[in-house]
Design a protein around this motif. Sequence first.
Motif, short mmCIF file in Angstrom:
data_model
loop_
_atom_site.label_atom_id
_atom_site.label_comp_id
_atom_site.label_asym_id
_atom_site.label_seq_id
_atom_site.Cartn_x
_atom_site.Cartn_y
_atom_site.Cartn_z
N ALA A 198 0.83 -1.20 0.00
CA ALA A 198 0.00 0.00 0.00
C ALA A 198 0.86 1.25 0.00
N ASN A 236 -5.63 7.55 -4.14
CA ASN A 236 -5.44 6.47 -3.18
C ASN A 236 -6.12 5.19 -3.66
N ASP A 259 -4.30 1.68 -4.18
CA ASP A 259 -4.79 0.47 -3.51
C ASP A 259 -5.00 -0.66 -4.51
N ARG A 283 -3.01 -4.26 -4.65
CA ARG A 283 -3.69 -5.54 -4.58
C ARG A 283 -3.33 -6.44 -5.76
#
Length: 462
Positions: free
Chosen positions: A9, A43, A47, A51
């Motif tokens: 992250a 953001n 993210d 992932r």
Amino acid sequence: MRRRTGTYAAIGAAFAAGFVAGPLVAAWAQDGGNRAETYRLLNLFGDVFERIRAEYVEPVNDRDAIENAINGMLTGLDPHSSYMNARMYRDMQVQTRGEFGGLGIEVTQEGGYIKVISPIDETPAARAGVKPGDLITHLNGNSVQGLTLQEAVEQMRGERGTSIRLTIRREGSDRPVELTLTRDVIRPQVVRFRVEGGDVGYIRLTSFNEQTEVGLRRAMQQIRQQAGNNLKGIVLDLRNNPGGLLDQAVQVSDDFLDQGEIVSTRARRAEDSQRWNARSGDIAQGLPIIVLINGGSASASEIVAGALQDHRRAIVLGTKSFGKGSVQTVMPIPGNGAIRLTTARYYTPSGRSIQATGIEPDVEVRATREEGNQAAAARRDREADLRRALRNDNGGQQQAAPPLPPLNLPAGLVERVQRDPAEGAPTFDPTKPETDHQLQQALQLLRGIAAAPNPQRRASVR
């Protein structure tokens, strides 16, 4: 696992902040955008990136993932914006210089398939019978669904002498068409010319690269040497010409105009708009000109046709053009290729935006009788039907363009020219002028104009 997720992250957020958020700060200062919302979306990007890197079933190449994200952002805007990696950018530069490797097809993307705008004359694609409007569904048996336009083009390019199998869905055919093409070095002869019947110069422009305007002037000089004082006019053939460089379109238009506007562009900011004007000097010396267009005439071709039509310097004959009235600017990204971004719309001298509408011919002449029976199919072959195509803004904030001055032609001449082609007439083939219905009708019209007491020359657009 939680620690690793946190690390990714942080990496994703750093990427988003360093590579995306940085350039946005200046834009926020000017536009006063919602910074909190923009940060939230950045953001989100970080993210998702994290992932994918952490959880995808196979290891992911970071560069590929980022380049795919950038390309998705651009292709989501309109059909003509895209990202080019370093190799694609080099290929594009080679192509605009007039030489590239591959099949010789100008393409776009539609419904997940690769759509042929036009094959380039005397290339593997043209010799194999690839036609405008063909949908390429498979490359070497593999579906093109899921590929970006750039990825598909990259697969079609390759070393000279290597082969590729195309599966094509063609309008009017129930079965897919299978074609095997052998790649070649594509050096398209962008200007072809000849003297028709000893009295009419025929010039065909197949694309607009760095060699086009020089080739046009050379062609005009040799036509004059061959025809001498018998020269009655010029047919400028832009059919199936998919366009190219804006500056070449401006120079070609300038070659036939003595004065006045050629084209203008209007961008998001008024200070970025531009206008190009003609300089004195007409290489045709006032002789009548007929411009041939069809549904494969796009972009730079439409700039030339629109400029000469608006100034009444030429009569435009054929069928409605493709309707690509947007300008793409190539912006190099140091060390990382370039982006091709739509930055403006262009307008003909009378103020017409032809985006998604095309150039309407002064004299409509179909290439084949079947073309009239398949009007709905022909409409699907144009810019307006591409996904996310820009709208035409003449009906919005811009006022509708004024009507063009009427043509002053001998009575009955246009009606004779507009007759339907014979039953079963062949499709357009530039190598067979005797069977080319549109060309034969253009020659008839041009000779009729030249024989009239006051031949049509030009009328200025005010």
